[in-house]
Write a protein that holds these residues in place. Structure first.
Motif, PDB file in Angstrom:
ATOM      1  N   TRP A  30      15.876  -0.845  10.721  1.00  0.00           N
ATOM      2  CA  TRP A  30      15.334  -1.595  11.859  1.00  0.00           C
ATOM      3  C   TRP A  30      14.382  -0.711  12.674  1.00  0.00           C
ATOM      4  O   TRP A  30      13.272  -1.119  13.026  1.00  0.00           O
ATOM      5  CB  TRP A  30      16.506  -2.090  12.708  1.00  0.00           C
ATOM      6  N   GLU A  31      14.813   0.515  12.965  1.00  0.00           N
ATOM      7  CA  GLU A  31      13.990   1.420  13.774  1.00  0.00           C
ATOM      8  C   GLU A  31      12.758   1.913  13.036  1.00  0.00           C
ATOM      9  O   GLU A  31      11.811   2.408  13.655  1.00  0.00           O
ATOM     10  CB  GLU A  31      14.838   2.615  14.219  1.00  0.00           C
ATOM     11  N   SER A  32      12.745   1.776  11.707  1.00  0.00           N
ATOM     12  CA  SER A  32      11.619   2.251  10.898  1.00  0.00           C
ATOM     13  C   SER A  32      10.509   1.223  10.770  1.00  0.00           C
ATOM     14  O   SER A  32       9.433   1.538  10.263  1.00  0.00           O
ATOM     15  CB  SER A  32      12.108   2.633   9.494  1.00  0.00           C
ATOM     16  N   THR A  33      10.781  -0.020  11.192  1.00  0.00           N
ATOM     17  CA  THR A  33       9.752  -1.056  11.088  1.00  0.00           C
ATOM     18  C   THR A  33       8.906  -1.074  12.353  1.00  0.00           C
ATOM     19  O   THR A  33       9.358  -0.733  13.446  1.00  0.00           O
ATOM     20  CB  THR A  33      10.375  -2.445  10.881  1.00  0.00           C
ATOM     21  N   ARG A  34       7.684  -1.483  12.191  1.00  0.00           N
ATOM     22  CA  ARG A  34       6.742  -1.552  13.318  1.00  0.00           C
ATOM     23  C   ARG A  34       7.136  -2.654  14.292  1.00  0.00           C
ATOM     24  O   ARG A  34       8.006  -3.477  14.008  1.00  0.00           O
ATOM     25  CB  ARG A  34       5.333  -1.825  12.790  1.00  0.00           C
TER      26      ARG A  34
ATOM     27  N   SER B 205       0.835  -1.199   0.000  1.00  0.00           N
ATOM     28  CA  SER B 205       0.000   0.000   0.000  1.00  0.00           C
ATOM     29  C   SER B 205       0.868   1.245   0.000  1.00  0.00           C
ATOM     30  O   SER B 205       1.008   1.933  -1.009  1.00  0.00           O
ATOM     31  CB  SER B 205      -0.947  -0.022   1.202  1.00  0.00           C
ATOM     32  N   THR B 206       1.490   1.544   1.131  1.00  0.00           N
ATOM     33  CA  THR B 206       2.435   2.656   1.212  1.00  0.00           C
ATOM     34  C   THR B 206       3.841   2.123   0.912  1.00  0.00           C
ATOM     35  O   THR B 206       4.272   1.126   1.495  1.00  0.00           O
ATOM     36  CB  THR B 206       2.418   3.284   2.611  1.00  0.00           C
ATOM     37  N   ILE B 207       4.547   2.777  -0.021  1.00  0.00           N
ATOM     38  CA  ILE B 207       5.906   2.377  -0.377  1.00  0.00           C
ATOM     39  C   ILE B 207       6.799   3.607  -0.226  1.00  0.00           C
ATOM     40  O   ILE B 207       6.681   4.570  -0.985  1.00  0.00           O
ATOM     41  CB  ILE B 207       5.993   1.845  -1.825  1.00  0.00           C
ATOM     42  N   VAL B 208       7.675   3.571   0.770  1.00  0.00           N
ATOM     43  CA  VAL B 208       8.538   4.709   1.075  1.00  0.00           C
ATOM     44  C   VAL B 208       9.932   4.449   0.522  1.00  0.00           C
ATOM     45  O   VAL B 208      10.551   3.431   0.838  1.00  0.00           O
ATOM     46  CB  VAL B 208       8.634   4.942   2.599  1.00  0.00           C
TER      47      VAL B 208
ATOM     48  N   THR C 184      15.035  10.100   9.931  1.00  0.00           N
ATOM     49  CA  THR C 184      14.371   9.236   8.952  1.00  0.00           C
ATOM     50  C   THR C 184      13.360   8.282   9.594  1.00  0.00           C
ATOM     51  O   THR C 184      12.223   8.168   9.116  1.00  0.00           O
ATOM     52  CB  THR C 184      15.413   8.419   8.165  1.00  0.00           C
ATOM     53  N   ALA C 185      13.743   7.595  10.645  1.00  0.00           N
ATOM     54  CA  ALA C 185      12.831   6.630  11.263  1.00  0.00           C
ATOM     55  C   ALA C 185      11.565   7.319  11.757  1.00  0.00           C
ATOM     56  O   ALA C 185      10.451   6.796  11.591  1.00  0.00           O
ATOM     57  CB  ALA C 185      13.527   5.899  12.410  1.00  0.00           C
ATOM     58  N   ARG C 186      11.719   8.505  12.340  1.00  0.00           N
ATOM     59  CA  ARG C 186      10.550   9.243  12.836  1.00  0.00           C
ATOM     60  C   ARG C 186       9.659   9.657  11.673  1.00  0.00           C
ATOM     61  O   ARG C 186       8.429   9.569  11.769  1.00  0.00           O
ATOM     62  CB  ARG C 186      11.018  10.469  13.623  1.00  0.00           C
ATOM     63  N   GLU C 187      10.263  10.104  10.573  1.00  0.00           N
ATOM     64  CA  GLU C 187       9.460  10.491   9.408  1.00  0.00           C
ATOM     65  C   GLU C 187       8.660   9.298   8.874  1.00  0.00           C
ATOM     66  O   GLU C 187       7.493   9.436   8.513  1.00  0.00           O
ATOM     67  CB  GLU C 187      10.370  11.037   8.297  1.00  0.00           C
ATOM     68  N   ILE C 188       9.299   8.144   8.817  1.00  0.00           N
ATOM     69  CA  ILE C 188       8.609   6.965   8.290  1.00  0.00           C
ATOM     70  C   ILE C 188       7.480   6.537   9.214  1.00  0.00           C
ATOM     71  O   ILE C 188       6.381   6.176   8.747  1.00  0.00           O
ATOM     72  CB  ILE C 188       9.618   5.824   8.070  1.00  0.00           C
ATOM     73  N   ARG C 189       7.698   6.616  10.518  1.00  0.00           N
ATOM     74  CA  ARG C 189       6.600   6.301  11.433  1.00  0.00           C
ATOM     75  C   ARG C 189       5.456   7.290  11.251  1.00  0.00           C
ATOM     76  O   ARG C 189       4.273   6.918  11.337  1.00  0.00           O
ATOM     77  CB  ARG C 189       7.110   6.300  12.873  1.00  0.00           C
ATOM     78  N   GLY C 190       5.798   8.544  10.980  1.00  0.00           N
ATOM     79  CA  GLY C 190       4.754   9.542  10.740  1.00  0.00           C
ATOM     80  C   GLY C 190       3.935   9.270   9.499  1.00  0.00           C
ATOM     81  O   GLY C 190       2.762   9.668   9.417  1.00  0.00           O
TER      82      GLY C 190
ATOM     83  N   THR D 200       3.127   6.292   8.549  1.00  0.00           N
ATOM     84  CA  THR D 200       2.472   4.985   8.704  1.00  0.00           C
ATOM     85  C   THR D 200       1.715   4.894  10.020  1.00  0.00           C
ATOM     86  O   THR D 200       1.774   3.879  10.725  1.00  0.00           O
ATOM     87  CB  THR D 200       3.522   3.853   8.641  1.00  0.00           C
ATOM     88  N   GLY D 201       0.985   5.960  10.354  1.00  0.00           N
ATOM     89  CA  GLY D 201       0.153   5.939  11.554  1.00  0.00           C
ATOM     90  C   GLY D 201       0.946   5.800  12.830  1.00  0.00           C
ATOM     91  O   GLY D 201       0.438   5.264  13.835  1.00  0.00           O
ATOM     92  N   LYS D 202       2.194   6.251  12.830  1.00  0.00           N
ATOM     93  CA  LYS D 202       3.110   6.211  13.973  1.00  0.00           C
ATOM     94  C   LYS D 202       3.563   4.795  14.334  1.00  0.00           C
ATOM     95  O   LYS D 202       4.209   4.595  15.368  1.00  0.00           O
ATOM     96  CB  LYS D 202       2.499   6.906  15.189  1.00  0.00           C
TER      97      LYS D 202
END
Length: 369
Positions: free
Chosen positions: A265-269, A205-208, A235-241, A243-245
């Motif tokens: 690693w930090e960017s994955t849920r 769905s979302t592809i960053v 970067t990790a914070r932006e990606i969480r932003g 994807t609904g945090k």
């Protein structure tokens, strides 16, 4: 004699020179190259991140036409168009017995026995990663050639031998992306662009896309990225932003750098999957504490050659190309002559562009440039 890019020693500049190429012996095939991709692994071989005997002819991603075959070769004949397979599996080692042919213990064993390449003074030249594709012609073991898919331009087909197998495989076979999942791809070079296309094909769905260069955004979005993030400490914070945090379900790291692996690693849920495709050096140390491994429940996996089987997967990729789902030409940002490889390495180090493709001229063609 044929022209080739020779690495005389680790850390030395490539030399574009003529080499001697005898006719193929038993179980060998001589190929006239149509094109060869310039891969980051080639750069890693020049600087010693990956080790190989030198002097060597580099290049492992290519396609061409069979010129001649040695005794005992029956699956290809002169005139056949082929894709080079730099890591043919032996079929009998422990990894192959488990069906993990990308981990074959003997995949590079054939190179030690080929040594058909020689410099003009008679010095043996190691065929880097089995196939020595940075040459107008090369001699390889017969199991290093696969039939080129019908209906695909031979120059484009060269990319199937490494970049596309790796990027597609990382998404489909290592990370096993499912429809509707969110994905982040770190690095928008040749492999990263292939991974972005693979994520789109998988129905993400979302592809960053994440890269250090703002100039690659149009390339990444054309490949399937729905979002583009310039790499930074945030970067990790932006990606969480985006994807609904939560973070993405899957992160695919294509840079091979400790900081990028850690950021992926930090960017994955929580419970997400991180697949590392990039090849880093021994000095690139990635650290985790025991509590975070428990708390986040994430999976971190290495990925060799996209966990792909070229014999099985080449026809799959070809069908995606023919159906218009996979655009090989979109990976290529520069088409160069053989002597353009050093410049392509410099662009790679600077984070510029996607795949550079060496175009070899057919007899009678005008030179590039």
């Amino acid at each position: 004699m044929t022209r080739a890019a020779v690495l005389p020693a680790v850390g030395a500049p490539l030399e574009i020179t003529e080499i001697d190429l005898p006719e193929p012996g038993p179980g060998q095939v001589r190929i006239r190259l149509a094109a060869a991709g310039v891969c980051h692994s080639d750069l890693s071989l020049t600087n010693g991140t990956m080790r190989l005997p030198v002097p060597a002819v580099l290049g492992h991603e290519g396609a061409g036409t069979v010129v001649s075959v040695g005794p005992g070769v029956e699956h290809v004949a002169p005139g056949d168009e082929v894709v080079l397979n730099w890591a043919p599996s032996c079929g009998s080692c422990h990894a192959c017995s488990l069906g993990e042919v990308w981990l074959c213990a003997d995949a590079l064993a054939g190179a030690a026995n080929v040594y058909a390449h020689r410099s003009s003074d008679g010095t043996d030249l190691h065929p880097g990663l089995n196939v020595a594709a940075f040459a107008e012609e090369t001699v390889v073991a017969a199991n290093c050639v696969l039939p080129a898919p019908a209906g695909i331009p031979l120059a484009d087909a060269a990319l199937l031998g490494c970049a596309v197998l790796t990027g597609y495989g990382a998404v489909h076979y290592s990370a096993k992306v499912r429809p509707g999942e969110t994905v982040a791809v770190f690095g928008a070079g040749g492999v990263g662009l292939a991974a972005l296309q693979a994520a789109r094909i998988a129905g993400a769905s979302t592809i960053v896309a994440v890269d250090v260069s703002s100039e690659k955004e149009s390339l990444a979005r054309a490949a399937g990225a729905t979002e583009y993030v310039i790499a930074s400490d945030n970067t990790a914070r932006e990606i969480r932003g985006l994807t609904g945090k939560h973070g993405v379900d899957v992160a695919v790291e294509c840079a091979g750098r400790a900081v990028t692996i850690r950021t992926a690693w930090e960017s994955t849920r929580r419970g997400g999957r991180t697949t590392v495709v990039g090849i880093g050096g021994k000095d690139q140390q990635v650290t985790f504490n025991a509590l975070e491994i428990f708390h986040w429940g994430r999976t971190l996996a290495g990925c060799v050659y996209g966990n792909s089987d070229p014999v099985r997967d080449l026809p799959v990729l070809a069908e995606h190309v023919r159906a218009g789902r996979l655009d090989l030409s979109a990976l290529v940002t520069e088409r160069i002559a053989l002597d353009g490889i050093p410049s392509a390495f410099e662009n790679m180090l600077a984070g510029k562009g996607g795949r550079a493709l060496v175009m070899f001229q057919e007899p009678g063609d005008r030179p590039l440039g």
